[in-house]
Design an enzyme around this catalytic site. Sequence first.
Site, PDB file in Angstrom:
ATOM      1  N   SER A  40      -2.768   2.138 -13.365  1.00 56.92           N
ATOM      2  CA  SER A  40      -1.672   1.169 -13.489  1.00 56.92           C
ATOM      3  C   SER A  40      -1.447   0.910 -14.977  1.00 56.92           C
ATOM      4  O   SER A  40      -2.401   0.990 -15.767  1.00 56.92           O
ATOM      5  CB  SER A  40      -2.061  -0.153 -12.808  1.00 56.92           C
ATOM      6  N   TYR A  45      -8.376  -6.821 -11.775  1.00 51.31           N
ATOM      7  CA  TYR A  45      -7.600  -5.636 -11.382  1.00 51.31           C
ATOM      8  C   TYR A  45      -7.362  -4.719 -12.584  1.00 51.31           C
ATOM      9  O   TYR A  45      -7.594  -3.509 -12.513  1.00 51.31           O
ATOM     10  CB  TYR A  45      -6.272  -6.108 -10.788  1.00 51.31           C
TER      11      TYR A  45
HETATM   12  N1  LIG Z   1       2.872  -1.525  -6.106  1.00 55.44           N
HETATM   13  C1  LIG Z   1       2.867  -1.560  -7.438  1.00 55.44           C
HETATM   14  O1  LIG Z   1       3.746  -2.151  -8.095  1.00 55.44           O
HETATM   15  C2  LIG Z   1       1.780  -0.836  -8.183  1.00 55.44           C
HETATM   16  C3  LIG Z   1       1.850  -0.794  -9.598  1.00 55.44           C
HETATM   17  C4  LIG Z   1       0.864  -0.119 -10.307  1.00 55.44           C
HETATM   18  C5  LIG Z   1      -0.159   0.509  -9.616  1.00 55.44           C
HETATM   19  N2  LIG Z   1      -0.213   0.454  -8.251  1.00 55.44           N
HETATM   20  C6  LIG Z   1      -1.311   1.136  -7.592  1.00 55.44           C
HETATM   21  O2  LIG Z   1      -0.788   2.031  -6.619  1.00 55.44           O
HETATM   22  C7  LIG Z   1      -1.726   2.158  -5.537  1.00 55.44           C
HETATM   23  C8  LIG Z   1      -1.057   1.872  -4.210  1.00 55.44           C
HETATM   24  O3  LIG Z   1      -0.523   0.566  -4.254  1.00 55.44           O
HETATM   25  P1  LIG Z   1       0.438   0.006  -3.114  1.00 55.44           P
HETATM   26  O4  LIG Z   1       1.411  -0.861  -3.791  1.00 55.44           O
HETATM   27  O5  LIG Z   1       0.903   1.083  -2.218  1.00 55.44           O
HETATM   28  O6  LIG Z   1      -0.622  -0.947  -2.334  1.00 55.44           O
HETATM   29  P2  LIG Z   1      -0.838  -1.247  -0.784  1.00 55.44           P
HETATM   30  O7  LIG Z   1      -1.667  -2.498  -0.703  1.00 55.44           O
HETATM   31  O8  LIG Z   1       0.435  -1.207  -0.053  1.00 55.44           O
HETATM   32  O9  LIG Z   1      -1.723  -0.007  -0.337  1.00 55.44           O
HETATM   33  C9  LIG Z   1      -3.070   0.082  -0.609  1.00 55.44           C
HETATM   34  C10 LIG Z   1      -3.738   0.722   0.594  1.00 55.44           C
HETATM   35  O10 LIG Z   1      -5.144   0.780   0.334  1.00 55.44           O
HETATM   36  C11 LIG Z   1      -5.826   0.459   1.524  1.00 55.44           C
HETATM   37  N3  LIG Z   1      -7.160  -0.030   1.251  1.00 55.44           N
HETATM   38  C12 LIG Z   1      -7.496  -1.238   0.697  1.00 55.44           C
HETATM   39  N4  LIG Z   1      -8.844  -1.347   0.679  1.00 55.44           N
HETATM   40  C13 LIG Z   1      -9.354  -0.214   1.207  1.00 55.44           C
HETATM   41  C14 LIG Z   1     -10.666   0.244   1.457  1.00 55.44           C
HETATM   42  N5  LIG Z   1     -11.726  -0.514   1.173  1.00 55.44           N
HETATM   43  N6  LIG Z   1     -10.844   1.481   1.994  1.00 55.44           N
HETATM   44  C15 LIG Z   1      -9.759   2.250   2.309  1.00 55.44           C
HETATM   45  N7  LIG Z   1      -8.494   1.860   2.117  1.00 55.44           N
HETATM   46  C16 LIG Z   1      -8.295   0.645   1.574  1.00 55.44           C
HETATM   47  C17 LIG Z   1      -4.961  -0.611   2.177  1.00 55.44           C
HETATM   48  O11 LIG Z   1      -5.258  -0.751   3.567  1.00 55.44           O
HETATM   49  C18 LIG Z   1      -3.567  -0.097   1.886  1.00 55.44           C
HETATM   50  O12 LIG Z   1      -3.088   0.723   2.932  1.00 55.44           O
HETATM   51  C19 LIG Z   1      -2.869   1.208  -5.867  1.00 55.44           C
HETATM   52  O13 LIG Z   1      -3.898   1.919  -6.514  1.00 55.44           O
HETATM   53  C20 LIG Z   1      -2.235   0.221  -6.813  1.00 55.44           C
HETATM   54  O14 LIG Z   1      -3.198  -0.406  -7.645  1.00 55.44           O
HETATM   55  C21 LIG Z   1       0.725  -0.211  -7.526  1.00 55.44           C
END
Ligand SMILES: NC(=O)c1ccc[n+]([C@@H]2O[C@H](COP(=O)([O-])OP(=O)(O)OC[C@H]3O[C@@H](n4cnc5c(N)ncnc54)[C@H](O)[C@@H]3O)[C@@H](O)[C@H]2O)c1
Length: 261
Positions: A143, A156
């Site tokens: 991120s 985070y």
């Molecule tokens: N959404 C954003 O704006 C954003 C920005 C920068 C980085 N990210 C990164 O992108 C990635 C995806 O983010 P997202 O927005 O789709 O989040 P999200 O919360 O929609 O998806 C995350 C998924 O991880 C799963 N998860 C959580 N804990 C778990 C565990 N212990 N074991 C297995 N699975 C587990 C959840 O069930 C979920 O399906 C993440 O790494 C997040 O940090 C997101």
Amino acid sequence: MAGRLEGKIALITGAGNGIGAGIARRFAEEGARVGVLDVLEERVNETVEALIALGAEALGLVCDVREHVQVEWAVKTLSETFAPINVVVNNAAVMPSGMLHETEPDEWEHVFAVNVRGAYLVNRAVIPQMIMQGNGSIIHIASVSGMLGLPGLAAYSTTKGALIALTRAMSTDYAPNGIRVNSVSPGTIDSPMLHEFLGAQADPDSLRAEFDAMHPIGRIGSIDEVANVVLFLASDESSFVTGANYTVDGGLSVKGDQPQD
Ligand SMILES: NC(=O)c1ccc[n+]([C@@H]2O[C@H](COP(=O)([O-])OP(=O)(O)OC[C@H]3O[C@@H](n4cnc5c(N)ncnc54)[C@H](O)[C@@H]3O)[C@@H](O)[C@H]2O)c1
């Protein structure tokens, strides 16, 4: 025309929702056979059904990435069902907010367990297969918060910085084995994680407008815009790319100071 990931076996963590589910779909569209790993069974089933509806081959793996034995099982099951794994996307994460002094010790440990230990366990289980094959592509979803001092995200952000450092360390260690390791650092992405975060704020609409304005391109990104970069790094098109951190952030991380009013 052959897909860009034809013949590849890809394991995607956190693929039950959001960005992970979007990456799974793009990979399936390009011919990969996909292991859909998530801790939420219902979400795993939804993603697998969506991929099968596209005509792809997919396997659901209900697994908590914090748990060593479950991760070993998931990697073994995917490779025995299809073939040895070529691509791993470490995407599963949790995002608690708060400054350091507001973060309880248990919460600090939880975010590290999912975001960093999870990637460590998955990589550790898969790497012997990649060494045997002499190839592999590992992608960490980090991120921009791991690169910048964004407010109120201490734990985070620290985990995401750790993933960028892990990318560099692993890329050097495993380059002789033909294993490439890269990270992707999104800015703010229109996703369920963002909607959940905004929903917990006092004024979600004005915060959303602030997020749009914060990115030089003038808007937040889409899930497909992240998935397309991950697809490139997973494919052989990026065969000389390792140790890189690709920002997908509309220019946020290179923006200079704004003029004062
Ligand atoms: N959404 C954003 O704006 C954003 C920005 C920068 C980085 N990210 C990164 O992108 C990635 C995806 O983010 P997202 O927005 O789709 O989040 P999200 O919360 O929609 O998806 C995350 C998924 O991880 C799963 N998860 C959580 N804990 C778990 C565990 N212990 N074991 C297995 N699975 C587990 C959840 O069930 C979920 O399906 C993440 O790494 C997040 O940090 C997101």
